[in-house]
Write an enzyme that holds these catalytic residues in place. Structure first.
Site, mmCIF file in Angstrom:
data_model
loop_
_atom_site.group_PDB
_atom_site.id
_atom_site.type_symbol
_atom_site.label_atom_id
_atom_site.label_comp_id
_atom_site.label_asym_id
_atom_site.label_seq_id
_atom_site.Cartn_x
_atom_site.Cartn_y
_atom_site.Cartn_z
ATOM 1 C CB CYS A 115 -12.035 -15.157 -30.280
ATOM 2 S SG CYS A 115 -13.321 -13.940 -29.929
ATOM 3 C CG HIS A 129 -8.916 -12.859 -32.493
ATOM 4 N ND1 HIS A 129 -10.015 -12.812 -33.324
ATOM 5 C CD2 HIS A 129 -9.376 -12.582 -31.247
ATOM 6 C CE1 HIS A 129 -11.093 -12.533 -32.598
ATOM 7 N NE2 HIS A 129 -10.725 -12.379 -31.344
ATOM 8 C CG ASN A 173 -13.397 -9.846 -31.407
ATOM 9 O OD1 ASN A 173 -13.497 -10.690 -32.294
ATOM 10 N ND2 ASN A 173 -13.059 -10.158 -30.165
HETATM 11 N N1 COA Z 1 -16.123 4.031 -22.665
HETATM 12 C C1 COA Z 1 -15.611 4.791 -21.707
HETATM 13 N N2 COA Z 1 -15.156 4.309 -20.537
HETATM 14 C C2 COA Z 1 -15.227 2.963 -20.357
HETATM 15 C C3 COA Z 1 -15.751 2.111 -21.342
HETATM 16 C C4 COA Z 1 -16.218 2.692 -22.538
HETATM 17 N N3 COA Z 1 -16.739 1.960 -23.530
HETATM 18 N N4 COA Z 1 -15.686 0.853 -20.877
HETATM 19 C C5 COA Z 1 -15.137 0.920 -19.660
HETATM 20 N N5 COA Z 1 -14.869 2.196 -19.347
HETATM 21 C C6 COA Z 1 -14.254 2.726 -18.125
HETATM 22 C C7 COA Z 1 -14.415 1.782 -16.955
HETATM 23 O O1 COA Z 1 -15.652 1.941 -16.329
HETATM 24 C C8 COA Z 1 -13.259 2.177 -16.086
HETATM 25 O O2 COA Z 1 -13.600 3.333 -15.374
HETATM 26 P P1 COA Z 1 -13.116 3.502 -13.841
HETATM 27 O O3 COA Z 1 -11.624 3.494 -13.912
HETATM 28 O O4 COA Z 1 -13.716 4.797 -13.486
HETATM 29 O O5 COA Z 1 -13.671 2.325 -13.132
HETATM 30 C C9 COA Z 1 -12.175 2.571 -17.082
HETATM 31 O O6 COA Z 1 -12.863 2.855 -18.311
HETATM 32 C C10 COA Z 1 -11.176 1.469 -17.315
HETATM 33 O O7 COA Z 1 -11.890 0.271 -17.555
HETATM 34 P P2 COA Z 1 -11.170 -1.086 -17.823
HETATM 35 O O8 COA Z 1 -12.173 -2.173 -18.004
HETATM 36 O O9 COA Z 1 -10.115 -1.273 -16.790
HETATM 37 O O10 COA Z 1 -10.484 -0.720 -19.220
HETATM 38 P P3 COA Z 1 -9.403 -1.500 -20.000
HETATM 39 O O11 COA Z 1 -8.253 -0.652 -20.266
HETATM 40 O O12 COA Z 1 -9.154 -2.852 -19.429
HETATM 41 O O13 COA Z 1 -10.117 -1.692 -21.411
HETATM 42 C C11 COA Z 1 -11.243 -3.406 -22.650
HETATM 43 C C12 COA Z 1 -11.329 -2.418 -21.490
HETATM 44 C C13 COA Z 1 -12.525 -4.226 -22.681
HETATM 45 C C14 COA Z 1 -11.104 -2.637 -23.943
HETATM 46 C C15 COA Z 1 -10.014 -4.315 -22.428
HETATM 47 O O14 COA Z 1 -10.041 -4.837 -21.144
HETATM 48 C C16 COA Z 1 -9.939 -5.433 -23.404
HETATM 49 O O15 COA Z 1 -9.778 -5.237 -24.585
HETATM 50 N N6 COA Z 1 -9.995 -6.677 -22.904
HETATM 51 C C17 COA Z 1 -9.886 -7.836 -23.733
HETATM 52 C C18 COA Z 1 -11.156 -7.998 -24.483
HETATM 53 C C19 COA Z 1 -11.031 -9.063 -25.520
HETATM 54 O O16 COA Z 1 -10.052 -9.153 -26.193
HETATM 55 N N7 COA Z 1 -12.095 -9.849 -25.607
HETATM 56 C C20 COA Z 1 -12.253 -10.815 -26.587
HETATM 57 C C21 COA Z 1 -11.269 -11.887 -26.404
HETATM 58 S S1 COA Z 1 -11.313 -12.829 -27.797
#
Ligand code: COA
Length: 332
Positions: free
Chosen positions: A116, A256, A286
């Protein structure tokens, strides 16, 4: 003679027509609009659906948009740099094909991959060629067909990514506009947290890797989030400090577009009012290498000559960094 700086003098972009909304995702996986919106800020993304079309299709469209808008002759382009994490093929540079297709027949071309951060690193590379005096027109394109490497049954990744492309032209400037400073970082610790396991030299494609689903993006979202928040905020604060910029001096933050919460945290550390933070993540998700040029394209009319822009990115690897650039033109 005044020092040559490298300015952005034209912008173009392209996104496919097909819209994948949160509502449609609700019918595909166990998720909902409210969760996606509050956790990421994303409402919809664009997907290149047509079979047989790859990243080059998006890149060519964005470059053609720039050429049409600016009226430049593609034969005058010296170099085409394609920032991408999803080349058309593992071998045979996609940028070379793009250059030929847009009529940049006198240019040489190649691809640049830093997940990214590809476009941000590409800005540094493009600007360096211009500042050295060796080339006069460098076309930097950021394009990714993320839908080609996403598992649409994995709700942790498929809600985030979209397809798109943007292009900018770098040219010499003698008024001091353009790239002023950069602070680029990388750390191999990130390799385990955001990756595609198979299809490379360690684990070549096989029936087994396909069966195991090892050709699509895996990410440990929580860990990536933690590193991205501190990484992007650290470099943006650092570049302000070493250029004696206060929040009053910064006109725009172009970060980004990976997650609205990461962008907000960066803006907060910089002390920036939200009116100075350019956002289009709700429309595209993204798009990896395309997020920064898509921002310049969508907000081009608001950018004024002399405005101080801070760019920031974070990506797999890990790769991250910040660039301070003075905008070089007004749009009529
Ligand atoms: N819809 C609903 N629930 C979801 C879900 C979705 N699409 N994806 C995950 N969940 C659930 C999980 O299973 C988890 O449930 P649990 O608590 O029962 O286990 C809960 O939501 C929390 O999941 P978690 O992964 O901890 O969520 P988060 O707040 O960290 O958000 C992202 C997830 C991916 C949005 C976040 O981690 C993120 O943006 N990370 C960076 C990603 C990024 O920038 N990547 C590119 C870098 S360039």
């Amino acid at each position: 003679m005044s020092k040559i700086t490298a300015a952005i003098t034209a912008v173009g972009a392209y996104v496919p027509d097909f819209v994948l909304s949160n509502q449609v995702l609700e019918t595909m996986i166990d998720t909902n609009d409210e969760w996606i919106t509050t956790r990421t800020g994303i409402k919809e993304r664009r997907i290149l659906k047509e079979k047989g079309k790859g990243t080059s299709f998006l890149a060519i469209k964005a470059a053609q948009n720039l050429i049409e808008k600016s009226g430049i002759n593609p034969e005058d382009i010296d170099l085409v740099l394609l920032a991408t994490a999803t080349p058309d093929m593992p071998v045979a540079s996609t940028g070379v094909y793009v250059a030929s297709q847009i009529g940049a027949v006198n240019a040489f071309a190649y691809d640049l991959q830093a997940a990214c951060s590809s476009f941000l690193y590409g800005m540094s590379t493009a600007a360096s060629y211009i500042q050295s005096g060796r080339y006069k027109k460098v076309l930097l394109i950021g394009a990714d067909k993320m839908s080609s490497i996403i598992d649409y049954t994995d709700r942790a990744t498929c809600i985030i990514f979209g397809d798109g492309a943007g292009a900018v032209l770098f040219e010499p400037n003698e008024e001091g506009m353009g790239l002023q400073d950069e602070y680029l970082r990388s750390d191999g610790i990130g390799r385990e947290y955001l990756k595609i396991d198979a299809g490379g030299s360690i684990l070549p494609a096989s029936a087994e890797t396909v069966q195991n689903g090892q050709h699509t993006v895996f990410q440990d979202g929580k860990t990536v989030f933690k590193y991205a928040v501190s990484g992007m905020a650290d470099v943006s604060e650092k570049i302000m400090q070493r250029n004696d910029l206060t929040h009053n001096d910064v006109n725009w933050l172009l970060a980004h577009q990976a997650n609205k919460r990461i962008i907000d945290a960066t803006a907060e550390r910089m002390g920036l009012d939200e009116s100075k933070v350019l956002i289009n993540i709700h429309r595209y998700g993204n798009t990896t290498s395309a997020t920064l040029p898509l921002l310049m394209h969508d907000f081009e009319k608001q950018l004024k000559k002399g405005d101080n822009l801070i760019f920031a990115a974070f990506g797999g690897g890990f790769t991250w960094g910040s660039i301070y650039l003075k905008w070089a033109y007004d749009t009529k």
